[in-house]
Design an enzyme around this catalytic site. Structure first.
Site, mmCIF file in Angstrom:
data_model
loop_
_atom_site.group_PDB
_atom_site.id
_atom_site.type_symbol
_atom_site.label_atom_id
_atom_site.label_comp_id
_atom_site.label_asym_id
_atom_site.label_seq_id
_atom_site.Cartn_x
_atom_site.Cartn_y
_atom_site.Cartn_z
ATOM 1 N N ASN A 1 -0.057 -2.302 5.450
ATOM 2 C CA ASN A 1 -0.385 -2.271 4.013
ATOM 3 C C ASN A 1 -1.000 -3.588 3.531
ATOM 4 O OD1 ASN A 1 2.415 -0.135 3.030
ATOM 5 N ND2 ASN A 1 0.307 0.399 3.498
ATOM 6 N N ASP B 1 5.126 8.633 0.351
ATOM 7 C CA ASP B 1 3.667 8.607 0.322
ATOM 8 C C ASP B 1 3.117 9.381 -0.875
ATOM 9 O OD1 ASP B 1 1.177 7.899 1.255
ATOM 10 O OD2 ASP B 1 0.995 9.648 2.545
HETATM 11 C C1 FPP Z 1 2.721 4.899 -0.388
HETATM 12 O O1 FPP Z 1 1.847 5.525 -1.289
HETATM 13 C C2 FPP Z 1 3.650 4.033 -1.081
HETATM 14 C C3 FPP Z 1 3.731 2.682 -0.949
HETATM 15 C C4 FPP Z 1 2.842 1.925 -0.043
HETATM 16 C C5 FPP Z 1 4.678 1.893 -1.734
HETATM 17 C C6 FPP Z 1 6.047 2.448 -1.974
HETATM 18 C C7 FPP Z 1 6.703 1.612 -3.003
HETATM 19 C C8 FPP Z 1 7.476 2.052 -4.011
HETATM 20 C C9 FPP Z 1 7.869 3.463 -4.191
HETATM 21 C C10 FPP Z 1 7.930 1.034 -5.006
HETATM 22 C C11 FPP Z 1 9.389 0.867 -5.166
HETATM 23 C C12 FPP Z 1 10.083 0.470 -3.940
HETATM 24 C C13 FPP Z 1 11.272 -0.192 -3.908
HETATM 25 C C14 FPP Z 1 11.914 -0.435 -2.584
HETATM 26 C C15 FPP Z 1 11.955 -0.684 -5.121
HETATM 27 P P1 FPP Z 1 0.284 5.257 -1.144
HETATM 28 O O2 FPP Z 1 -0.081 4.082 -1.969
HETATM 29 O O3 FPP Z 1 -0.077 5.138 0.304
HETATM 30 O O4 FPP Z 1 -0.308 6.555 -1.757
HETATM 31 P P2 FPP Z 1 -1.678 7.264 -1.344
HETATM 32 O O5 FPP Z 1 -1.497 7.745 0.084
HETATM 33 O O6 FPP Z 1 -1.779 8.382 -2.310
HETATM 34 O O7 FPP Z 1 -2.772 6.250 -1.481
#
Ligand code: FPP
Length: 230
Positions: A60, A12
């Site tokens: 998501n 996250d």
């Molecule tokens: C959460 O941060 C993260 C995600 C929804 C996506 C995770 C994906 C990756 C790390 C990309 C690579 C993955 C693979 C398997 C190759 P957020 O967007 O919720 O952050 P925030 O809470 O700050 O908005």
């Protein structure tokens, strides 16, 4: 130091990492991808056998179409370009989650990477994509009902241990669950498998959670006294 068999990460804070730098949220996901690559190699080096990561939750899909499309394309990019490295490093990739409503091009790359890495043994990467833990338990229950109906399973033979077979992947329980990015919640992630997990919350946003930080989480785990209800 005792190394956990199964480590899971709620990755996250990608969006906030980017926003605090005046960048688009997508830049945070891109950086998060690079971090995951580093952590995977480090996890393997440390002797972790199973690494589960939360790449995209069923919820998501409520995000903007632009962000969903970006994430899907990023995932396709990784699945296409990292295959050779994964094979060379003997890493097996599996997925957890519902296939619907993922696009055909995503599913094709998921199936390809699963197939090409299926005989790898040193480390397993479980990518939770279009994943929700409650959905997983519901889907597993339906499979159980089906097996009882067709006579493959006797009602009285179902136990908390063999229920794992009905989950998306039959993996060992999670020993250490890490959540980056300041929030202290489980967000519908692997609720069945995390039943005795040690939980490590860290404020660092995922893109900044590097090898040293994983070492700190492992040291935390090494100091826990796991009693499993005793
Ligand atoms: C959460 O941060 C993260 C995600 C929804 C996506 C995770 C994906 C990756 C790390 C990309 C690579 C993955 C693979 C398997 C190759 P957020 O967007 O919720 O952050 P925030 O809470 O700050 O908005």
């Amino acid at each position: 130091m005792e190394i956990p068999t199964h480590v899971a990460i709620i990755m996250d804070g990608n969006g906030r990492w980017a926003q605090e730098r005046g960048l688009k949220r997508s830049e945070g996901h891109k950086e998060g991808g690079k971090t995951l690559e580093k952590l995977l190699m480090h996890a393997k080096k440390c002797g972790i056998k199973y690494l589960s990561v939360y790449a995209f939750s069923t919820d998501n899909f409520k995000r903007s179409q632009e962000e969903v499309d970006y994430l899907m394309n990023l995932l396709i990019y990784y699945f296409k370009t990292k295959l050779q490295t994964l094979c060379k490093d003997d890493i097996k990739v599996v997925f957890s989650g519902r296939r619907e409503p993922l696009k055909e091009e995503v599913l094709k790359e998921m199936d390809n990477i699963t197939d090409k890495t299926k005989d790898n043994k040193t480390c397993l990467l479980n990518i939770c994509l279009n994943y929700g833990a409650q959905e997983e338990i519901v889907d597993a229950s339906l499979k159980v009902a089906e097996d009882i109906e067709n006579g493959t399973l006797k009602k009285e033979d179902l136990t908390r241990d063999n229920f794992y077979r009905y989950l998306y992947q039959d993996l060992p329980p999670i020993d250490l669950l890490i959540r980056t990015g300041k929030e202290h919640r489980l967000s519908n992630f692997m609720l069945y498998q995390a039943f005795y997990a040690e939980i490590y919350f860290v404020d660092t946003y995922f893109p900044d959670f590097l090898e040293d930080d994983l070492d700190k989480a492992l040291a935390y785990y090494g100091n826990r006294d796991r009693r499993f209800g005793l």
